[in-house]
Design an enzyme around this catalytic site. Structure first.
Site: not given
Lengths: 342, 342, 342, 342
Positions: B146-147
């Site tokens: 996600c990051y």
């Protein structure tokens, strides 16, 4: 072929939620978007979550702008819908998301809203007895208030089945979007985060007569309502905790049975399995209604609790659901049945 | 005709979000749902927001259960995907939402994950240069972290255009769902509400090598990354604040131009109008990415900020987007482009 | 014997927090409370959390009302303090919680605040080198900005010890009370809950020159600052993530040592044990500052993170701490050192 | 001279809040801190907000460790206090923050807690009729439950004055800290943020018999209680919405008068001015209780609403207040009367 829909009041929370739903509705083409004080601004600066409409510019709410649509949604402040609606033709489907046409009793209207009663339109809560039939083919719809939606769905089965006394006690918690986008000090994030607070206590909330109207219709007698709304530290959602004294000899099985029957064929209302209670997060962003009911054997009260998203089922989703029925479309079209969780 | 999809790990947050999206995907039929410790339980007790699947019962994650599907999504703890995947046929589309097949450098994998590197699959971030082509027709997809999704989309245009020095400084705030559903004391509501806190500071976060991999590929040279993640008091969303020293003589217009060009044809990435900044609320529950960029003339740094929903574009939405590409479906199918706001 | 203190601007968040602290300060008697637009209203209707002062009525901010006090706190909008202060005698301790007297460089003031520079007063951040001595016995104090408090305490030890390059990159998350009580749409609870968003990106935030001033003084050379503030979904708290490139050969032990030395005798600043990171919840409602620092060996950056309560240490607590020093009282008097958690 | 106090159960939320208050109590010296599963750990790693105690190490809860104190606070799981207490001498003040000694009726205890009733101690809610006298000089105190504190204070004046029927309907919203620090999936931040949900519906919550006990004592007859607790997205605070049918002919003035009289001399309870309603934020971190009451003329119900901080007045503050009374100290010593807001 898609119907063409205009939205009067597209810059507020109700209008924004409606547009989010209409963007996903295969049978609707989005036409004019209006907003008086924001006319001339691109929607992207006001509703940045509505990416596909970011470049659409708000127009003023005039007859010319609203002309030429099959459906006109009115997301206007209370008291403004009647004037707009009467200049729209009888063959245009007008869906009022304000309060103007909800109440049947003009005296109630005047007492709670302080103006002349505009009339009564078919009531957009299809799950109530008889409501769906009144909506079919109608060209006028009064979308219910958010609290009356949550409360009526929680309690009408008990009243329709004659299981409880005609005095209901209701506490509901709402997310702050229910108060709209107007900037008031008590709605600042700094004030609401980490805080629960009541308002409109003691019978003064404008949704009270609407609840009484719905429950009384289900009961066949006048139902008194003590209603206390509270503001919760969340953006969306209503949790309505409703109770009424059980009539003598009523059993838990009868209560459960009445609710199972009431919601058996409803596409958006779920009576949760026994032991599982509603949470507003589970219906976030969806048109779903989660209900649970229990008989408190000691206090002899029926406790019915419902969770809805105030902006979806409580406002814009209810509007789209009613539009579908009025237009003869499948009732669930364009309406998410799943919540956005966690 | 719909493809049939299985989800291994359906009880967690990533699996739940995936199912929410698949329920709205017209080309997918939901097949087996598995979850080892929760096998035998109805999904409604674990994911009450997924009403239409409430009565589906979780099965154990076995070869038999996963057999007979066109697509298998793996939402398993890191390190478990390889064993499952290798027993699925080469003609099954396997989409790994874990980390196992993201890194190209086995030494990085071993240093950050502490086990043997399983390999590298086509990387499911279609917006990166060359990524879409690698996904087309592929039968294996590694969904990005996600990051790295948020950070790579914020910074790759600056690197691809050669505008910044190869040292990026990144701070990102994430909602708590990024930490998953495992119960740990610091993830209790009482601890996270009203609090911001960092973790994995100083280069230790496992997503760091993935960012370095993506940015280095765009830059054509090794890009160093200083990454500090923080936990924010919200359920969903990532706001990534990324910056790097501008190369001499780079102008604000060049920076803006590079981003306009990079995202001109992207269906899910919006470079916001100048002066408007991303907010995670605007992409809540959607596959949209909002990006803004500016040149700080005084500090001579390019500041690029992106907002995504960590569970949607950051995990499950990215997975579905990649599935669409791999299967030759229109890339936006079943993916909401509008956020649920407010 | 107690000093008598007036508070100009008692209806806002800074004024309210100051009163909360003064109510618990054994050496202060609360005198006049003023607030222009709210003059005439009881404090209880504006600051309901300050029960013991509920019946106190706000007065207008006039010379007469402010006369006869030993200490006058000014919690006024930027630019209004100078006029009020110059009419108060030189023997009155005037503590300005606004920005007017923080900056030494008049050109900075004019560039960032757009008005004529009023001057410079002793700076109320006692932990900075030399600051405490300047405050002792002073009758004028400029309370620092909330962000500069958090950032300067996080980074000055590294600069004072010559460990890092003179370019700092800073991202900070603040609670919404930092934006004050003015009602603006983007500060509504509906907008901020569940959302992270940046603002003032690219060097434009007014606290930037104040950070540069503090860090440059510590470094003995001009330190450039890239500062990105973000708004977090919480009422209070600042988490400042600060970093700068380590000078060649600097070791982790040197970094830790510099911070241990800097804070060894500080009553309110705690360098946390290695491995434990600050959380804003831990300093909620307190004057405490939690700091952690680490050398990222791969990126070769020193990462220093601090947590404060923006209203307490960041504003009103810093004001009381400086008052204590100016008056010769024990520095910790009336200042909570423990946070209200969870 | 300070009394020496031990805290058994110092690692939980109740124990932590107690220590926060005791740190500010001028008449208490903090002695042993115990915590079984966390024995051996420094408090700073478990309660980072309690800076001044960060280096104190938790000891096991044994007779030896608890010996030699003037006051012993028990913040233990229900059912564990009796065994510990009976081994402490009769001259030690033992304050039980658990449920063990609250209920007078052993049958109630057994029905709701499922074990043998340990007995009944003087009840630490000094505001109830007769309670203060029973606490003076006592060496045993049973601290009330958090919900019974909020509910009893909201309703006892109406019952004591004979204004309402003996059937109360109560909905209360609590912050998540009321559920303690135990890690359970439904208490994860991801689950509670943005969500309201009920639990223990239908008469099953353990605090119900305690409310019945208090209200019945005030009324002089058995009062039935229908109690529905809900979990709100906030860390602290209880908002209790309580109502009961007004007896015939009761007037609004009588209701107001009864409450004014009940709280006239109470240091911590404020009957708010008419028209102003309680908010939990206003009592955050304080021992204050805000109450408002109104007669709903239409529904003929008295609606009384109270706000407390569940950890302060609802647990640890109530404990300290009772300790002060038992020891003959001024009742308000060490107890903040102002909330930490916003």
């Amino acid at each position: 072929m898609a119907v063409r829909a205009a939205v009067a009041g597209a810059s507020g929370y109700a209008g924004g939620e409606l547009l989010r739903l209409l963007l996903g509705h295969p049978g609707v083409e989005i036409g004019a978007l209006t907003g008086n004080s924001n006319a001339g601004q691109p929607l992207g600066s006001l509703q940045p979550h509505l990416g596909p409409l970011a470049d659409r510019v708000l127009e003023p709410t005039t007859d010319d702008v609203l002309a030429g649509h099959d459906v006109v949604f009115l997301a206007l402040p209370h008291g403004q819908s009647a004037a707009v609606a009467e200049r729209l033709g009888d063959d245009v489907l007008v869906i009022d998301m304000g309060a103007d046409f909800r109440l049947k009793d003009g005296a109630d209207w005047e007492a709670f809203y302080g103006s002349t009663h505009a009339g009564t339109w078919p009531y957009g809560l299809p799950e109530l007895p008889g409501a769906r039939a009144a909506l079919e083919g109608s060209r006028r719809v009064a979308v219910p208030g958010c609290y009356p939606t949550a409360v009526s769905l929680a309690l009408f089965p008990a009243y329709a089945a004659g299981l409880v006394e005609p005095e209901a006690v209701i506490t509901a918690a709402t997310g702050t979007s229910g108060a709209g986008k107007a900037v008031k000090p008590h709605l600042l994030g700094s004030e609401v985060m980490g805080s629960m607070s009541p308002y409109g206590v003691g019978g003064g909330h404008r949704h009270t007569p609407e609840m009484i109207q719905n429950l009384s219709a289900a009961a066949g007698e006048r139902v008194g309502v003590s209603f206390t709304p509270t503001l919760a530290p969340m953006s969306r959602g209503i949790l309505a905790t409703c109770s009424a004294k059980a009539r003598p000899d009523v059993t838990a099985a009868e209560v459960r049975g009445a609710y199972e029957k009431a919601f058996a064929d409803e596409p958006f209302v779920t009576l949760l399995p026994e032991g599982q209670w509603p949470a507003t997060a589970s219906v976030y962003g969806s048109n779903a209604v989660h209900v649970q009911v229990v008989l408190d054997g000691s206090a002899r009260r029926v406790i019915a609790i419902s969770a809805i998203d105030n902006l979806t089922k409580g406002t814009a989703g209810g509007a789209v659901q009613s539009m579908n029925i009025a237009l003869g479309l499948p009732e669930e079209t364009g309406l998410p049945a799943t919540g956005v969780a966690p």
